[in-house]
Design a protein around this motif. Structure first.
Motif, PDB file in Angstrom:
ATOM      1  N   TYR A 130     -28.970 -75.622   9.932  1.00 52.89           N
ATOM      2  CA  TYR A 130     -28.090 -74.688  10.627  1.00 52.89           C
ATOM      3  C   TYR A 130     -28.740 -73.329  10.869  1.00 52.89           C
ATOM      4  O   TYR A 130     -28.328 -72.585  11.721  1.00 52.89           O
ATOM      5  CB  TYR A 130     -26.814 -74.437   9.812  1.00 52.89           C
ATOM      6  CG  TYR A 130     -25.905 -75.623   9.737  1.00 52.89           C
ATOM      7  CD1 TYR A 130     -25.074 -75.943  10.802  1.00 52.89           C
ATOM      8  CD2 TYR A 130     -25.868 -76.421   8.598  1.00 52.89           C
ATOM      9  CE1 TYR A 130     -24.231 -77.044  10.741  1.00 52.89           C
ATOM     10  CE2 TYR A 130     -25.029 -77.511   8.524  1.00 52.89           C
ATOM     11  CZ  TYR A 130     -24.210 -77.821   9.599  1.00 52.89           C
ATOM     12  OH  TYR A 130     -23.387 -78.885   9.534  1.00 52.89           O
ATOM     13  N   PRO A 133     -30.938 -72.187  14.457  1.00 46.44           N
ATOM     14  CA  PRO A 133     -30.097 -72.018  15.652  1.00 46.44           C
ATOM     15  C   PRO A 133     -29.244 -70.749  15.570  1.00 46.44           C
ATOM     16  O   PRO A 133     -29.018 -70.085  16.569  1.00 46.44           O
ATOM     17  CB  PRO A 133     -29.213 -73.271  15.642  1.00 46.44           C
ATOM     18  CG  PRO A 133     -30.004 -74.279  14.903  1.00 46.44           C
ATOM     19  CD  PRO A 133     -30.796 -73.524  13.873  1.00 46.44           C
ATOM     20  N   GLU A 134     -28.808 -70.399  14.362  1.00 46.05           N
ATOM     21  CA  GLU A 134     -27.993 -69.189  14.225  1.00 46.05           C
ATOM     22  C   GLU A 134     -28.823 -67.938  14.448  1.00 46.05           C
ATOM     23  O   GLU A 134     -28.366 -66.956  15.000  1.00 46.05           O
ATOM     24  CB  GLU A 134     -27.320 -69.152  12.849  1.00 46.05           C
ATOM     25  CG  GLU A 134     -26.276 -70.221  12.694  1.00 46.05           C
ATOM     26  CD  GLU A 134     -25.520 -70.468  13.992  1.00 46.05           C
ATOM     27  OE1 GLU A 134     -24.872 -69.543  14.505  1.00 46.05           O
ATOM     28  OE2 GLU A 134     -25.586 -71.582  14.534  1.00 46.05           O
ATOM     29  N   LYS A 136     -31.489 -67.837  16.342  1.00 48.90           N
ATOM     30  CA  LYS A 136     -31.780 -67.826  17.777  1.00 48.90           C
ATOM     31  C   LYS A 136     -30.576 -67.352  18.570  1.00 48.90           C
ATOM     32  O   LYS A 136     -30.705 -66.731  19.615  1.00 48.90           O
ATOM     33  CB  LYS A 136     -32.170 -69.232  18.233  1.00 48.90           C
ATOM     34  CG  LYS A 136     -33.679 -69.431  18.207  1.00 48.90           C
ATOM     35  CD  LYS A 136     -34.122 -70.823  18.533  1.00 48.90           C
ATOM     36  CE  LYS A 136     -33.476 -71.450  19.728  1.00 48.90           C
ATOM     37  NZ  LYS A 136     -33.963 -72.809  19.977  1.00 48.90           N
ATOM     38  N   PHE A 137     -29.376 -67.642  18.046  1.00 55.73           N
ATOM     39  CA  PHE A 137     -28.139 -67.206  18.709  1.00 55.73           C
ATOM     40  C   PHE A 137     -28.163 -65.695  18.939  1.00 55.73           C
ATOM     41  O   PHE A 137     -27.714 -65.200  19.970  1.00 55.73           O
ATOM     42  CB  PHE A 137     -26.937 -67.585  17.835  1.00 55.73           C
ATOM     43  CG  PHE A 137     -25.654 -66.943  18.271  1.00 55.73           C
ATOM     44  CD1 PHE A 137     -24.870 -67.521  19.256  1.00 55.73           C
ATOM     45  CD2 PHE A 137     -25.218 -65.756  17.698  1.00 55.73           C
ATOM     46  CE1 PHE A 137     -23.684 -66.935  19.663  1.00 55.73           C
ATOM     47  CE2 PHE A 137     -24.032 -65.156  18.105  1.00 55.73           C
ATOM     48  CZ  PHE A 137     -23.264 -65.750  19.073  1.00 55.73           C
ATOM     49  N   PHE A 138     -28.707 -64.946  17.993  1.00 57.08           N
ATOM     50  CA  PHE A 138     -28.720 -63.493  18.116  1.00 57.08           C
ATOM     51  C   PHE A 138     -29.839 -62.992  19.033  1.00 57.08           C
ATOM     52  O   PHE A 138     -29.804 -61.848  19.478  1.00 57.08           O
ATOM     53  CB  PHE A 138     -28.891 -62.844  16.741  1.00 57.08           C
ATOM     54  CG  PHE A 138     -27.692 -63.003  15.844  1.00 57.08           C
ATOM     55  CD1 PHE A 138     -26.470 -62.455  16.193  1.00 57.08           C
ATOM     56  CD2 PHE A 138     -27.786 -63.694  14.647  1.00 57.08           C
ATOM     57  CE1 PHE A 138     -25.357 -62.596  15.370  1.00 57.08           C
ATOM     58  CE2 PHE A 138     -26.678 -63.842  13.821  1.00 57.08           C
ATOM     59  CZ  PHE A 138     -25.464 -63.295  14.187  1.00 57.08           C
ATOM     60  N   SER A 159     -15.580 -64.258  16.239  1.00 53.32           N
ATOM     61  CA  SER A 159     -15.769 -65.491  17.004  1.00 53.32           C
ATOM     62  C   SER A 159     -14.478 -66.298  16.943  1.00 53.32           C
ATOM     63  O   SER A 159     -13.813 -66.318  15.907  1.00 53.32           O
ATOM     64  CB  SER A 159     -16.910 -66.318  16.407  1.00 53.32           C
ATOM     65  OG  SER A 159     -17.012 -67.554  17.086  1.00 53.32           O
ATOM     66  N   ARG A 169     -23.721 -67.451  10.070  1.00 57.69           N
ATOM     67  CA  ARG A 169     -24.239 -66.205  10.657  1.00 57.69           C
ATOM     68  C   ARG A 169     -24.075 -65.056   9.671  1.00 57.69           C
ATOM     69  O   ARG A 169     -24.918 -64.166   9.611  1.00 57.69           O
ATOM     70  CB  ARG A 169     -23.517 -65.899  11.974  1.00 57.69           C
ATOM     71  CG  ARG A 169     -23.941 -66.839  13.077  1.00 57.69           C
ATOM     72  CD  ARG A 169     -23.230 -66.585  14.394  1.00 57.69           C
ATOM     73  NE  ARG A 169     -23.417 -67.786  15.227  1.00 57.69           N
ATOM     74  CZ  ARG A 169     -22.570 -68.209  16.138  1.00 57.69           C
ATOM     75  NH1 ARG A 169     -21.477 -67.536  16.378  1.00 57.69           N
ATOM     76  NH2 ARG A 169     -22.821 -69.297  16.828  1.00 57.69           N
ATOM     77  N   ASN A 233     -20.076 -62.325  20.170  1.00 52.12           N
ATOM     78  CA  ASN A 233     -21.090 -63.123  20.851  1.00 52.12           C
ATOM     79  C   ASN A 233     -22.455 -62.496  20.535  1.00 52.12           C
ATOM     80  O   ASN A 233     -22.776 -62.315  19.370  1.00 52.12           O
ATOM     81  CB  ASN A 233     -20.796 -63.191  22.349  1.00 52.12           C
ATOM     82  CG  ASN A 233     -21.409 -64.420  22.989  1.00 52.12           C
ATOM     83  OD1 ASN A 233     -22.158 -65.163  22.360  1.00 52.12           O
ATOM     84  ND2 ASN A 233     -21.095 -64.647  24.238  1.00 52.12           N
ATOM     85  N   GLN A 234     -23.243 -62.110  21.539  1.00 50.74           N
ATOM     86  CA  GLN A 234     -24.528 -61.481  21.218  1.00 50.74           C
ATOM     87  C   GLN A 234     -24.465 -59.968  21.409  1.00 50.74           C
ATOM     88  O   GLN A 234     -25.496 -59.296  21.422  1.00 50.74           O
ATOM     89  CB  GLN A 234     -25.636 -62.063  22.084  1.00 50.74           C
ATOM     90  CG  GLN A 234     -26.003 -63.488  21.676  1.00 50.74           C
ATOM     91  CD  GLN A 234     -27.071 -64.061  22.566  1.00 50.74           C
ATOM     92  OE1 GLN A 234     -26.958 -64.055  23.777  1.00 50.74           O
ATOM     93  NE2 GLN A 234     -28.125 -64.568  21.967  1.00 50.74           N
TER      94      GLN A 234
END
Length: 351
Positions: A130, A133-134, A136-138, A159, A169, A233-234
């Protein structure tokens, strides 16, 4: 409502709001990490359609556990997922839960100093997949969050459900502030993951000076006194004027982000070439920021122990920071950690 628990004399006030996120009725299943006083909880939620007017066409339950530490909770995720499904299909049958409690029970001490001597915390292997990807989300914003985490600001991530992945996150943000040098952090609050919070937590958040948490409730955005940094979100934002300069990505941040991605590519390549050698992306991520933080504080400690205690632009570059772009971050860092050095990096005379 809490329909069943063991032991029966434990204070679970408000736990029903923590173990079932607002908005969960729109999804089929989720998991949720939360904090209850000095304890951490993990609950698994499920939603099953039923032909019952009394239950308004849906039966929703969460099954959860409390522990003094969150590091081992993931081990019981599978059990909790099975049990919540069991409770939906056969309500009122608690024998499996009672047996689990008898097998695993421990004494939950709530005395002083409960967390102060715990080692730095890392999630364990089953949830490695997990982490990256978290991160990279930022995107590049991870470097902004890194600065706020090091400064122990109150960080709130918004969220909509599902909230399980957002709990990662929260953990991700806490990882950004790891430092392994002795003597660092004595004057600053620990980086505390609160995981999921909702309106029932407002009173307890009002007295916190540092935390990282997530919520599904948009109302929190308006309650500015409860947080320093709000992430939707970002989009990372702060209403504090003196923290505004930290929102700007500078050249040193971009360089760090480039190096992090480069290391990840090398890791992926090595995993393809040497199948038996399998370090994971989470280790890379945690280690990257740990080394970065250690480098900064090692330099600051050396300068503070020197005769003239002067921190120069050269020192800043050596720490991987931008002498101009990170000036206000450095000043906040020195103040927060009580490090006695003099910053001689001049502000530029023009933009």
């Amino acid at each position: 409502m809490v329909e069943w628990c063991l032991p029966q004399d434990i204070d679970l006030e408000g736990v029903e709001f923590k173990s079932m996120a607002s908005g969960s009725h729109k999804i089929q299943s989720d998991f949720i990490y939360f904090r209850k006083g000095p304890f951490f909880g993990l609950a698994c939620f499920a939603n099953m359609p039923v032909e019952s007017e009394l239950e308004r066409g849906a039966r929703m339950k969460s099954v959860g556990i409390l522990s003094p530490s969150y590091t081992l909770l993931y081990r019981y995720m599978h059990f909790l997922e099975n049990q919540v499904r069991h409770q939906l299909e056969m309500p009122g049958h608690y024998s499996h839960l009672a047996a689990f409690y008898e097998d695993k029970k421990g004494v939950l001490h709530a005395g002083p100093g409960r967390g102060s001597n715990l080692p730095p915390v890392y999630w364990l292997p089953s949830i490695h997949r997990y982490m990256y990807p978290e991160m990279k989300f930022f995107g590049e914003q991870i470097l902004i969050l890194w600065k706020f985490a090091l400064l122990r600001k109150r960080i709130l991530i918004f969220s909509p459900p599902p909230v399980g992945v957002v709990c990662y996150r929260v953990y991700c943000c806490c990882c950004l502030a790891n430092v392994s040098l002795p003597g660092i952090g004595g004057t600053i609050p620990e980086s505390k993951p609160f995981f999921y919070v909702n309106v029932a937590d407002i009173e307890s958040l009002e007295v916190e000076v540092s935390y990282v948490a997530c919520t599904t409730e948009k109302i929190f955005e308006e309650k500015r006194e409860l947080y320093d940094v709000y992430v939707d979100n970002q989009n990372v934002k702060t209403h504090h004027g003196h923290l505004q300069p930290l929102l700007k990505i500078n050249s040193a941040d971009r360089e760090k982000y480039r190096r992090l991605n480069e290391q990840r590519q090398m890791l992926l390549y090595s995993q393809e070439v040497e199948e038996d050698y399998n370090p994971c992306e989470e280790d890379l991520f945690v280690l990257f920021f740990l080394e970065q933080n250690n480098r900064i504080f090692q330099t600051l400690l050396e300068v503070s122990a020197s005769q003239d205690k002067t921190l120069t632009a050269e020192h800043a570059r050596g720490m991987g920071l931008d002498p101009q772009g990170d000036r206000s971050f450095l000043m906040d860092l020195l103040e927060a950690y009580g490090i006695d050095v003099m910053l001689v990096i001049d502000n530029p005379c023009c933009p």
